[in-house]
Write a protein that holds these residues in place. Sequence first.
Motif, PDB file in Angstrom:
ATOM      1  N   UNK A  77       0.797  -1.228   0.000  1.00 53.80           N
ATOM      2  CA  UNK A  77       0.000   0.000   0.000  1.00 53.80           C
ATOM      3  C   UNK A  77       0.828   1.277   0.000  1.00 53.80           C
ATOM      4  N   UNK A  78       2.060   1.204   0.497  1.00 54.46           N
ATOM      5  CA  UNK A  78       2.889   2.410   0.545  1.00 54.46           C
ATOM      6  C   UNK A  78       3.964   2.379  -0.543  1.00 54.46           C
ATOM      7  N   UNK A  79       4.774   1.332  -0.555  1.00 57.82           N
ATOM      8  CA  UNK A  79       5.890   1.279  -1.503  1.00 57.82           C
ATOM      9  C   UNK A  79       5.422   1.242  -2.960  1.00 57.82           C
ATOM     10  N   UNK A  80       4.337   0.539  -3.211  1.00 58.29           N
ATOM     11  CA  UNK A  80       3.870   0.388  -4.593  1.00 58.29           C
ATOM     12  C   UNK A  80       2.742   1.357  -4.949  1.00 58.29           C
ATOM     13  N   UNK A  81       2.493   2.354  -4.106  1.00 60.06           N
ATOM     14  CA  UNK A  81       1.400   3.308  -4.327  1.00 60.06           C
ATOM     15  C   UNK A  81       1.457   4.011  -5.690  1.00 60.06           C
ATOM     16  N   UNK A  82       2.638   4.386  -6.193  1.00 61.58           N
ATOM     17  CA  UNK A  82       2.651   5.042  -7.508  1.00 61.58           C
ATOM     18  C   UNK A  82       2.058   4.196  -8.643  1.00 61.58           C
ATOM     19  N   UNK A  83       2.030   2.880  -8.463  1.00 59.26           N
ATOM     20  CA  UNK A  83       1.468   2.009  -9.508  1.00 59.26           C
ATOM     21  C   UNK A  83       0.023   1.596  -9.218  1.00 59.26           C
ATOM     22  N   UNK A  84      -0.565   2.066  -8.144  1.00 57.79           N
ATOM     23  CA  UNK A  84      -1.925   1.662  -7.779  1.00 57.79           C
ATOM     24  C   UNK A  84      -2.968   1.888  -8.880  1.00 57.79           C
ATOM     25  N   UNK A  85      -2.937   3.004  -9.611  1.00 57.86           N
ATOM     26  CA  UNK A  85      -3.987   3.189 -10.630  1.00 57.86           C
ATOM     27  C   UNK A  85      -3.797   2.368 -11.907  1.00 57.86           C
ATOM     28  N   UNK A  86      -2.665   1.696 -12.050  1.00 57.85           N
ATOM     29  CA  UNK A  86      -2.372   0.941 -13.274  1.00 57.85           C
ATOM     30  C   UNK A  86      -3.054  -0.432 -13.217  1.00 57.85           C
ATOM     31  N   UNK A  87      -3.651  -0.833 -14.321  1.00 58.82           N
ATOM     32  CA  UNK A  87      -4.244  -2.162 -14.412  1.00 58.82           C
ATOM     33  C   UNK A  87      -3.148  -3.217 -14.264  1.00 58.82           C
ATOM     34  N   UNK A 106      16.666   1.921   0.951  1.00 60.24           N
ATOM     35  CA  UNK A 106      17.677   0.881   1.064  1.00 60.24           C
ATOM     36  C   UNK A 106      17.323  -0.385   0.301  1.00 60.24           C
ATOM     37  N   UNK A 107      18.348  -1.190   0.076  1.00 57.95           N
ATOM     38  CA  UNK A 107      18.209  -2.404  -0.722  1.00 57.95           C
ATOM     39  C   UNK A 107      17.325  -3.454  -0.053  1.00 57.95           C
ATOM     40  N   UNK A 108      17.381  -3.548   1.260  1.00 59.34           N
ATOM     41  CA  UNK A 108      16.582  -4.563   1.957  1.00 59.34           C
ATOM     42  C   UNK A 108      15.091  -4.256   1.792  1.00 59.34           C
ATOM     43  N   UNK A 109      14.715  -2.993   1.975  1.00 60.98           N
ATOM     44  CA  UNK A 109      13.311  -2.610   1.791  1.00 60.98           C
ATOM     45  C   UNK A 109      12.860  -2.842   0.354  1.00 60.98           C
ATOM     46  N   UNK A 110      13.716  -2.501  -0.595  1.00 62.40           N
ATOM     47  CA  UNK A 110      13.375  -2.707  -2.005  1.00 62.40           C
ATOM     48  C   UNK A 110      13.168  -4.185  -2.308  1.00 62.40           C
ATOM     49  N   UNK A 111      14.031  -5.024  -1.761  1.00 66.62           N
ATOM     50  CA  UNK A 111      13.908  -6.466  -1.995  1.00 66.62           C
ATOM     51  C   UNK A 111      12.626  -7.013  -1.374  1.00 66.62           C
ATOM     52  N   UNK A 112      12.302  -6.563  -0.178  1.00 66.77           N
ATOM     53  CA  UNK A 112      11.075  -7.045   0.472  1.00 66.77           C
ATOM     54  C   UNK A 112       9.827  -6.526  -0.229  1.00 66.77           C
ATOM     55  N   UNK A 113       9.876  -5.309  -0.730  1.00 69.06           N
ATOM     56  CA  UNK A 113       8.752  -4.774  -1.505  1.00 69.06           C
ATOM     57  C   UNK A 113       8.573  -5.586  -2.784  1.00 69.06           C
ATOM     58  N   UNK A 114       9.683  -5.947  -3.418  1.00 70.38           N
ATOM     59  CA  UNK A 114       9.646  -6.763  -4.633  1.00 70.38           C
ATOM     60  C   UNK A 114       9.029  -8.120  -4.344  1.00 70.38           C
ATOM     61  N   UNK A 115       9.429  -8.734  -3.226  1.00 69.06           N
ATOM     62  CA  UNK A 115       8.907 -10.045  -2.843  1.00 69.06           C
ATOM     63  C   UNK A 115       7.404  -9.983  -2.568  1.00 69.06           C
ATOM     64  N   UNK A 116       6.963  -8.939  -1.868  1.00 66.69           N
ATOM     65  CA  UNK A 116       5.531  -8.792  -1.568  1.00 66.69           C
ATOM     66  C   UNK A 116       4.721  -8.664  -2.855  1.00 66.69           C
ATOM     67  N   UNK A 117       5.219  -7.870  -3.798  1.00 64.70           N
ATOM     68  CA  UNK A 117       4.505  -7.692  -5.063  1.00 64.70           C
ATOM     69  C   UNK A 117       4.476  -8.988  -5.869  1.00 64.70           C
ATOM     70  N   UNK A 118       5.585  -9.705  -5.884  1.00 59.68           N
ATOM     71  CA  UNK A 118       5.641 -10.974  -6.603  1.00 59.68           C
ATOM     72  C   UNK A 118       4.650 -11.973  -6.014  1.00 59.68           C
ATOM     73  N   UNK A 119       4.579 -12.039  -4.695  1.00 61.72           N
ATOM     74  CA  UNK A 119       3.626 -12.942  -4.031  1.00 61.72           C
ATOM     75  C   UNK A 119       2.200 -12.577  -4.404  1.00 61.72           C
TER      76      UNK A 119
END
Length: 144
Positions: free
Chosen positions: A53-63, A84-97
């Motif tokens: 909801x926070x890290x990926x917010x800029x892409x929220x309106x995209x289908x 930082x890299x750790x937050x980016x990696x965890x955000x990536x993992x959450x989106x992939x899941x």
Amino acid sequence: MGLVANGKDSADEKAKTRLQAADTLRAIADQYLRNAKQRLKPRTYSEIERYLLVSWKPLHPVSVFLVSRRHISARIAQIASAHGAVSADRARTALSSMFNWAIREGLDIAGNPVLGTNRPVQPGSRERVLTKTELSAVHVDNSA
């Protein structure tokens, strides 16, 4: 008329396009989070919720049907730069899941767009030795 001549129903195509437009990243994230809340521990859930909801917010309106690897790679770089890299990696993992869940739920997404994106470079493990003062502070007296 060209679609009809080729055997395609333009009304079906328009309906499909409308449905796909309604399946924004935010809408799918909300559905995923409702499901995840039932099966994850509270702390894990709150972390995943924050990333989606926070890290990926800029892409929220995209289908979700239009989210590309380029969108994701650019956002991962922005997250890494800001947090930082750790937050980016965890955000990536959450989106992939979330995308994997959406595909298993029947969304006709061609594939998980997170796959094929680079993982942020993780910092190396820290090497530190406790000082004598720190060691004495954690020393347990076994004579009692």
